[in-house]
Design a protein around this motif. Structure first.
Motif, PDB file in Angstrom:
ATOM      1  N   HIS A  94      -2.528-108.090 -33.941  1.00 28.17           N
ATOM      2  CA  HIS A  94      -2.399-109.506 -34.299  1.00 28.17           C
ATOM      3  C   HIS A  94      -3.610-110.173 -33.645  1.00 28.17           C
ATOM      4  CE1 HIS A  94       2.129-109.252 -35.008  1.00 28.17           C
ATOM      5  NE2 HIS A  94       2.000-108.290 -34.121  1.00 28.17           N
ATOM      6  N   HIS A 129       7.571-103.985 -38.267  1.00 27.73           N
ATOM      7  CA  HIS A 129       7.807-103.384 -36.948  1.00 27.73           C
ATOM      8  C   HIS A 129       9.165-102.675 -37.009  1.00 27.73           C
ATOM      9  CE1 HIS A 129       5.318-106.978 -36.186  1.00 27.73           C
ATOM     10  NE2 HIS A 129       4.942-106.479 -35.037  1.00 27.73           N
ATOM     11  N   ASP A 172      -2.069-102.859 -31.314  1.00 28.44           N
ATOM     12  CA  ASP A 172      -1.226-104.033 -31.138  1.00 28.44           C
ATOM     13  C   ASP A 172      -2.134-105.162 -30.621  1.00 28.44           C
ATOM     14  OD1 ASP A 172       0.944-105.736 -31.111  1.00 28.44           O
ATOM     15  OD2 ASP A 172       2.289-104.283 -30.195  1.00 28.44           O
ATOM     16  N   TYR A 201      -3.018-101.716 -36.829  1.00 28.76           N
ATOM     17  CA  TYR A 201      -2.034-102.748 -36.518  1.00 28.76           C
ATOM     18  C   TYR A 201      -2.434-103.547 -35.277  1.00 28.76           C
ATOM     19  CZ  TYR A 201       1.957-104.777 -34.168  1.00 28.76           C
ATOM     20  OH  TYR A 201       2.759-105.630 -33.474  1.00 28.76           O
TER      21      TYR A 201
END
Ligand SMILES: [Zn+2]
Length: 421
Positions: free
Chosen positions: A63, A201, A312, A61
């Protein structure tokens, strides 16, 4: 055998066994054989590495497109709501999301990552994984839709973006609090109908519970202030259940889904996650930057929840080095009283096979096994025993990647110059 490369190292940790003076034979993009150097040296051209070969690291996970927002992740915050206010202000000033994602991809490869669960909010960044020949899934994130707008145009726009994907794509309902109830319900159905993997999330902020259960608290107030007071939960005083249960009731959880964070969960929530086959991607360094509590890592391990590791994004974390989060999880589990001797192996698995399972790709990568994709990370770590080598990787592996091999292709080798950077 022609066209076969035999990667050798003082240690090979396959994910199921340790091989002293081990070798991984690679033909094309796949692993042909795994064994000792003596067994495999005649199988092809030998490439000698120092250190340890492990299955490629899986960042379950992140971005990547927020890489340009790294200044945020270098700071610290008092609460999730304080961070998200800072995030929204910075986000509105930014652009060129594709370049930002490409920069993140490069950093991930340099830290030994061979597969990523990348959550994407701008279509221009959707195909960065596939263009960069990185394994994993680009999850298209859907956020801040009201029921009426969603049925009028949101659903259609979402399908149009998904159709632009050039590689594996998934669907990410952002969070139980950031979408109207009907939208969440529809996204759960849509993922199943289209056969897409999902990411969401859940249980990241302590205030998320008050919002979902009662439609109250600081997170609810923030979303009202942002103009979403018409969401069913904010109008109706909440759903009277905890976030995990609410998400499951709407069909968002399941074996096709993994969640990020999973901090504020009780025993019933963890049982629901297990029962539905939902994997939890733990992101300890991001949680710390945001001033949140640590996830119940020891409980997840004791109770047998499937877990993975996510860094993250750089908007809430110092780096995309998966092994830095593995070390943090080790510290947290010990602090929470986890003393079983399997801790190193469990966390190593979480960062490799666990991440592959989170994306439903466990048959393709996650262990060094004949037939799987030749995704291999070389770490500059070598101790005299397998147990000590594994311990060093888990407790102090950050920054130790010296080479990254994806699909049998060496994509990164640390040189003396790159090591100084
Ligand atoms: Zn996120």
């Amino acid at each position: 055998m022609t066209g076969t490369r035999v990667h050798t190292a003082p240690w090979v940790l396959t994910g199921t066994r340790a091989i002293r003076h081990g070798a991984v034979a690679v033909t094309g993009s796949r692993i042909a054989e795994v064994g000792s150097v003596d067994e495999l040296r005649s199988a092809g051209e030998v490439v000698e590495w120092s250190g340890t070969l492990i299955p490629g690291l899986v960042n379950a996970y992140t971005h990547l497109q927020y890489t340009h927002m790294a200044a945020l992740g270098q700071s610290s915050y008092d609460s999730f709501e304080a961070w998200s206010t800072a995030f929204e202000a910075e986000y509105s000033r930014r652009g060129d999301w594709r370049a930002s994602a490409e920069l993140g991809l490069e950093a991930a490869i340099r830290s030994g990552t061979t597969a990523i669960g990348d959550v994407v909010t701008h279509a221009e960044a959707l195909n960065v994984l596939s263009a960069g020949r990185m394994h994993g899934i680009a999850y298209w994130e859907v956020m801040a839709w009201h029921d009426t707008d969603w049925s009028e145009r949101g659903r259609q726009e979402t399908l149009a973006v998904l159709a632009q994907a050039t590689g594996p794509v998934g669907l990410s309902p952002h969070a139980p609090y950031s979408l109207d109830t009907g939208v969440l319900d529809d996204l759960g159905r849509l993922a199943r109908e289209l056969g897409l993997r999902s990411h969401v999330h859940v249980a990241e902020s302590s205030a998320e519970h008050d919002y979902i259960a009662d439609g109250a608290g600081p997170l609810a107030e923030q979303w009202r202030a942002w103009g979403h007071g018409e969401f069913a939960l904010l109008r109706g005083g909440g759903a009277a259940v905890r976030p995990v249960i609410y998400a499951d009731t709407l069909g968002v959880l399941g074996a096709h889904t993994h969640i990020a964070h999973g901090i504020y969960v009780d025993a019933d929530d963890r049982a629901r996650l297990r029962d539905t086959g939902t994997v939890v991607a733990l992101c300890p360094r991001s949680n710390e930057v945001l001033g949140l509590d640590a996830a119940p890592v020891a409980d997840y391990l004791r109770e047998g929840n499937p877990i993975a590791v996510g860094t993250d994004s750089l908007s809430s974390s110092p780096s995309v080095d998966v092994l830095a989060d593995v070390a943090a999880l080790h510290r947290i589990a010990r602090d929470q009283g986890y003393t079983a001797p399997d801790l190193h192996a469990r966390l190593f698995t979480a960062a490799t096979a666990g991440g592959a399972a989170a994306m439903g790709l466990g048959d393709e990568f996650g262990t060094l096994t004949a037939g799987k994709l030749a995704d291999i990370t070389v770490l500059g770590i070598e101790e005299s025993t397998a147990a000590d080598t594994l311990a060093a990787i888990v407790e102090a592996g950050e920054g130790s990647a010296v080479a990254t091999i994806i699909d049998g292709e060496t994509r990164f080798v640390r040189t003396a110059v790159s090591a100084q950077r």
